[in-house]
Motif scaffolding. Structure first.
Motif, mmCIF file in Angstrom:
data_model
loop_
_atom_site.group_PDB
_atom_site.id
_atom_site.type_symbol
_atom_site.label_atom_id
_atom_site.label_comp_id
_atom_site.label_asym_id
_atom_site.label_seq_id
_atom_site.Cartn_x
_atom_site.Cartn_y
_atom_site.Cartn_z
ATOM 1 N N TYR A 1 1.019 -1.083 -0.149
ATOM 2 C CA TYR A 1 0.241 0.082 -0.167
ATOM 3 C C TYR A 1 0.677 1.319 -0.028
ATOM 4 O O TYR A 1 1.745 1.412 0.916
ATOM 5 C CB TYR A 1 -0.934 0.159 1.223
ATOM 6 C CG TYR A 1 -1.802 -1.246 1.462
ATOM 7 C CD1 TYR A 1 -2.133 -1.875 0.381
ATOM 8 C CD2 TYR A 1 -2.169 -1.762 2.819
ATOM 9 C CE1 TYR A 1 -3.113 -2.953 0.490
ATOM 10 C CE2 TYR A 1 -2.821 -2.739 2.832
ATOM 11 C CZ TYR A 1 -3.321 -3.423 1.845
ATOM 12 O OH TYR A 1 -3.998 -4.675 1.739
ATOM 13 N N LYS A 2 0.620 1.684 -0.993
ATOM 14 C CA LYS A 2 1.655 3.236 -1.242
ATOM 15 C C LYS A 2 0.495 4.482 -1.560
ATOM 16 O O LYS A 2 -0.317 4.413 -2.411
ATOM 17 C CB LYS A 2 2.587 3.147 -2.162
ATOM 18 C CG LYS A 2 3.865 2.136 -1.749
ATOM 19 C CD LYS A 2 4.737 2.697 -1.176
ATOM 20 C CE LYS A 2 6.266 1.775 -0.981
ATOM 21 N NZ LYS A 2 7.022 2.429 -0.381
ATOM 22 N N PRO A 3 0.950 5.600 -1.038
ATOM 23 C CA PRO A 3 0.166 6.514 -1.452
ATOM 24 C C PRO A 3 0.980 7.251 -2.766
ATOM 25 O O PRO A 3 2.115 6.797 -3.118
ATOM 26 C CB PRO A 3 0.427 7.612 -0.370
ATOM 27 C CG PRO A 3 1.853 7.432 0.113
ATOM 28 C CD PRO A 3 1.809 5.871 0.100
ATOM 29 N N VAL A 4 0.143 8.074 -3.667
ATOM 30 C CA VAL A 4 0.875 8.573 -4.847
ATOM 31 C C VAL A 4 1.959 9.568 -4.324
ATOM 32 O O VAL A 4 1.689 10.314 -3.558
ATOM 33 C CB VAL A 4 -0.478 9.187 -5.855
ATOM 34 C CG1 VAL A 4 -1.207 8.229 -6.271
ATOM 35 C CG2 VAL A 4 -1.032 10.469 -4.879
ATOM 36 N N ASN A 5 2.901 9.428 -5.108
ATOM 37 C CA ASN A 5 3.832 10.638 -5.215
ATOM 38 C C ASN A 5 3.513 11.735 -6.017
ATOM 39 O O ASN A 5 2.976 11.402 -7.159
ATOM 40 C CB ASN A 5 5.355 9.836 -5.284
ATOM 41 C CG ASN A 5 5.921 9.151 -4.252
ATOM 42 O OD1 ASN A 5 5.116 7.814 -4.024
ATOM 43 N ND2 ASN A 5 6.643 9.682 -3.691
ATOM 44 N N THR A 6 4.308 12.817 -5.847
ATOM 45 C CA THR A 6 4.079 13.959 -6.771
ATOM 46 C C THR A 6 4.922 13.591 -8.054
ATOM 47 O O THR A 6 5.804 12.896 -8.161
ATOM 48 C CB THR A 6 4.777 15.162 -6.178
ATOM 49 O OG1 THR A 6 6.145 15.137 -6.204
ATOM 50 C CG2 THR A 6 4.198 15.530 -4.972
ATOM 51 N N SER A 7 4.094 14.530 -9.043
ATOM 52 C CA SER A 7 4.807 14.120 -10.457
ATOM 53 C C SER A 7 6.407 14.675 -10.334
ATOM 54 O O SER A 7 7.320 13.745 -10.857
ATOM 55 C CB SER A 7 4.234 15.152 -11.312
ATOM 56 O OG SER A 7 4.784 15.053 -12.678
ATOM 57 N N GLU A 8 6.732 15.314 -9.507
ATOM 58 C CA GLU A 8 8.138 15.875 -9.446
ATOM 59 C C GLU A 8 9.145 14.859 -8.544
ATOM 60 O O GLU A 8 10.005 14.426 -9.219
ATOM 61 C CB GLU A 8 8.376 17.154 -8.687
ATOM 62 C CG GLU A 8 7.746 18.457 -9.396
ATOM 63 C CD GLU A 8 6.472 18.626 -9.350
ATOM 64 O OE1 GLU A 8 5.538 17.670 -8.636
ATOM 65 O OE2 GLU A 8 5.773 19.199 -10.278
ATOM 66 N N GLU A 9 8.597 14.055 -7.914
ATOM 67 C CA GLU A 9 9.229 13.015 -7.063
ATOM 68 C C GLU A 9 9.360 11.784 -8.156
ATOM 69 O O GLU A 9 10.634 11.159 -8.103
ATOM 70 C CB GLU A 9 8.248 12.500 -6.053
ATOM 71 C CG GLU A 9 8.550 13.571 -4.752
ATOM 72 C CD GLU A 9 7.491 13.294 -3.752
ATOM 73 O OE1 GLU A 9 7.658 13.696 -2.565
ATOM 74 O OE2 GLU A 9 6.401 12.571 -3.807
ATOM 75 N N ILE A 10 8.511 11.523 -8.897
ATOM 76 C CA ILE A 10 8.622 10.645 -9.789
ATOM 77 C C ILE A 10 9.687 10.756 -10.728
ATOM 78 O O ILE A 10 10.476 9.790 -11.512
ATOM 79 C CB ILE A 10 7.288 10.038 -10.515
ATOM 80 C CG1 ILE A 10 6.229 9.645 -9.397
ATOM 81 C CG2 ILE A 10 7.515 9.076 -11.570
ATOM 82 C CD1 ILE A 10 6.469 8.386 -8.789
ATOM 83 N N LEU A 11 9.477 11.989 -11.425
ATOM 84 C CA LEU A 11 10.534 12.601 -12.553
ATOM 85 C C LEU A 11 11.902 12.236 -11.737
ATOM 86 O O LEU A 11 12.858 11.914 -12.454
ATOM 87 C CB LEU A 11 10.055 13.983 -12.733
ATOM 88 C CG LEU A 11 11.186 14.432 -13.899
ATOM 89 C CD1 LEU A 11 11.011 13.846 -15.240
ATOM 90 C CD2 LEU A 11 10.563 16.032 -14.071
ATOM 91 N N THR A 12 12.031 13.008 -10.625
ATOM 92 C CA THR A 12 13.700 12.831 -10.085
ATOM 93 C C THR A 12 14.062 11.409 -9.693
ATOM 94 O O THR A 12 15.434 11.056 -10.036
ATOM 95 C CB THR A 12 13.604 13.631 -8.569
ATOM 96 O OG1 THR A 12 13.273 14.938 -8.876
ATOM 97 C CG2 THR A 12 15.026 13.555 -7.993
ATOM 98 N N PHE A 13 13.156 10.413 -9.316
ATOM 99 C CA PHE A 13 13.372 9.251 -9.126
ATOM 100 C C PHE A 13 13.959 8.184 -10.444
ATOM 101 O O PHE A 13 14.818 7.733 -10.474
ATOM 102 C CB PHE A 13 12.350 8.339 -8.423
ATOM 103 C CG PHE A 13 12.550 6.897 -8.072
ATOM 104 C CD1 PHE A 13 13.162 6.422 -7.269
ATOM 105 C CD2 PHE A 13 12.088 5.965 -9.127
ATOM 106 C CE1 PHE A 13 13.459 5.181 -6.808
ATOM 107 C CE2 PHE A 13 12.196 4.600 -8.587
ATOM 108 C CZ PHE A 13 13.039 4.239 -7.580
#
Length: 573
Positions: free
Chosen positions: A162-174
């Motif tokens: 179970y995970k919450p959504v991350n921000t678009s910026e966090e996904i991009l950085t990752f």
């Protein structure tokens, strides 16, 4: 009686393989990375036909026009739609498998005692991080504005799923971090310890290319240009002499290929999932009367009007009577799509395109890309266990021609029109096309030019609606055109513009293999003046529903699937 401790009853099954017992050596990592590649090769990661349907490239499925029930074409899909659910599931399966390999490789690093195994461990880790990064690249660009759950580890308990959504910026950085690691630790080309080619594995050049596209999609044109120019200059890629080398089983894994999924018919073992079955089946004009996507009418007009360079001898053909003439359509057109009156190309064994398919019920043009139109009947396809017809055509996800055009876009945005024209014309000259710009200008001054003075406005228009579509339609990891239309902010406008255009069918005669002239009724599509008082052909209209239904907040991205919303109670915490 003597009792026993509670933990005496809790024993590991010695017959089961678990993470604790499997990831012990380099051979386990080899098995693991193969499983990640298997997940990455699943066509559900890309859903090319569905992504085509929700772009402006295709008139989607149905038996004939005007009947169309495709929810992606009509822009009525939602969070329960099949493509939405299956693409999401497949991409996260790739991530889940990659995370296992990444965790194991990081644990085993430094334990081998020899340099070769340590190097292989690093390369396996880099491959896994590339494939995880590529999965997140696709999730970020296709789902929920880029805001999706981030899994960087293997769950060890139920709550770990179970995970919450991350921000678009966090996904991009990752995912950029994953791709940077891959760019630094993957080879540019693959050769194993026995000096045998391992071509088909992901490379450092592919990682740099995706990084460049990530900055392009963000609108950071200077940084994008830097990465894209590295791809052009540093990795030895070159345009294939024949654009057709990029579309069928001919010349797979060639010098232009940057990222390619390898499929084969020789090792199926009865598994239909081992190939791009549905793509071949739903795009070809030689497979029946139900189609997942056929070329949109506006795009047919652009392909038919792709101008030849009459100074280039590749555009000359020899007729049956020995005289010379020029090709009817450009090489790019003839290798990309099948148009009924293209007599210069064969199609499914027929000596002329128009004899190789029906071209009826207002289906006047089919993509040649992804299909086995050029092979003999026994070599084209096999039947899978689920009854689908399976093609062995590799999926070219990214090639140098696209990088040239991406780089040209950055140069337009940065004000260097001459540099943009240089790379657009490299792509055009490969296919013996008339070049852009004043007569006598540019890198190839003796070739035919359109004698137009280009500026940022008219060159942008050309790149968006001529060059990108004619070079790259029906290609890539699925959805590239949707990303482009969205980032340019013109998707709604585009559907409205195309819905206002009008077309009609034109009949013509063709000589069959017996030398008899036969009619091909309504087998060509022609654009007509929308203000014409004689317009009685509404059955040829396109994008009527999309022009009305498309809503930026609902359809610019795929929504998070309802299956994830139901299964993940922490999604919006």
């Amino acid at each position: 009686m003597v009792g026993c401790k509670d933990d005496f009853l809790e024993q590991d099954n010695p017959n089961n393989i678990s993470p604790a017992t499997f990831w012990n050596d380099i051979q386990d990592l080899r098995y693991g990375i193969i499983a990640v590649y298997d997940a990455y090769s699943n066509p559900n990661n890309y859903r090319l036909v569905d992504e085509l349907a929700r772009s402006d490239y295709a008139w989607a499925n149905g038996y004939q026009r005007p009947n169309n029930t495709n929810i992606y074409y009509q822009q009525t899909f939602n969070e329960a739609s099949t493509a939405v659910v299956e693409k999401w599931s497949s991409l996260y399966t790739t991530i889940f498998r990659a995370n296992q390999v990444i965790a194991a490789a990081e644990k085993l690093a430094g334990t081998y005692g020899n340099e070769d195994s340590e190097q292989e461990n690093t390369e396996i880790l880099a491959q896994a991080r590339f494939l995880r990064g590529f999965a997140y690249f696709n999730l970020h660009n296709h789902y929920n504005g880029g805001s999706v759950p981030l899994w960087s580890e293997v769950p060890t308990s139920e709550t770990g799923y179970y995970k919450p959504v991350n921000t678009s910026e966090e996904i991009l950085t990752f995912y950029r971090d994953d791709l940077e690691y891959a760019a630094s630790n993957l080879p540019a080309t693959w050769v194993d310890g026995n000096n045998e080619s391992q071509v088909g594995r992901v490379t450092s050049g592919a990682a740099v290319a995706l990084l460049g596209q990530s900055y392009l999609y963000e609108g950071n044109f200077p940084t994008a240009a830097t990465y894209l120019k590295r791809v052009i200059d540093d990795y030895g890629y070159s345009l294939t002499p024949n654009i057709g080398s990029n579309f069928t089983t001919m010349d797979e894994l060639n010098e232009e290929s940057i990222l390619e999924i390898v499929y084969t018919l020789s090792r199926l073992d009865g598994k239909s999932s081992a190939s791009n079955a549905n793509i071949n089946q739903l795009l070809t004009g030689g497979s029946g009367t139900w189609f997942g996507g056929v070329v949109a009418n506006w795009l047919i007009q652009e392909y038919r009007n792709d101008p030849l360079d009459y100074s280039d001898n590749r555009n000359k053909i020899t007729l049956e009577d020995g005289t010379e003439a020029f090709r009817k359509y450009s090489l790019r057109t003839s290798w990309s799509v099948a148009i009924a009156d293209d007599d210069d190309m064969t199609y499914y064994g027929a000596p002329k395109t128009g004899l190789g398919a029906s071209f009826n019920v207002k289906m006047t043009c089919f993509w040649r890309k992804h299909t086995n139109w050029d092979l003999a009947g026994s070599e084209r396809e096999v039947e899978g266990t689920d009854g689908t017809t399976i093609s062995g055509v590799n999926e070219r996800l990214l090639r140098l021609g696209e990088i040239y055009l991406n780089y040209a876009e950055t140069q337009i945005e940065m004000g260097d029109i001459d540099e943009a024209l240089l790379y657009i014309n490299k792509v055009r000259r490969r296919s013996a096309l008339q070049l852009l710009g004043p007569v006598g200008s540019g890198e190839y001054p003796t070739n035919d030019h359109d004698n137009v003075s280009y500026n940022a406005t008219n060159l942008t228009e050309h790149l968006r609606h001529v060059e990108y579509p004619l070079e790259l339609s029906c290609e890539g990891p699925g959805g590239d055109r949707n990303i482009d239309l969205r980032r340019w902010g013109i998707k709604k406008q585009r559907f409205q513009e195309l819905a206002a255009r009008k077309y009609t069918g034109t009949s013509f005669q063709i000589e069959n293999e017996e030398g008899t002239l036969i009619w091909k009724w309504g087998a060509l599509c022609d654009e007509i003046d929308p203000a014409s008082p004689n317009d009685d052909t509404p059955d040829w209209d396109e994008f009527q529903e999309a022009a009305v239904n498309y809503n930026e907040s609902e359809h610019a991205y795929w929504p998070i699937p309802n299956s994830e919303v139901i299964a993940n109670p922490d999604l919006y915490k």
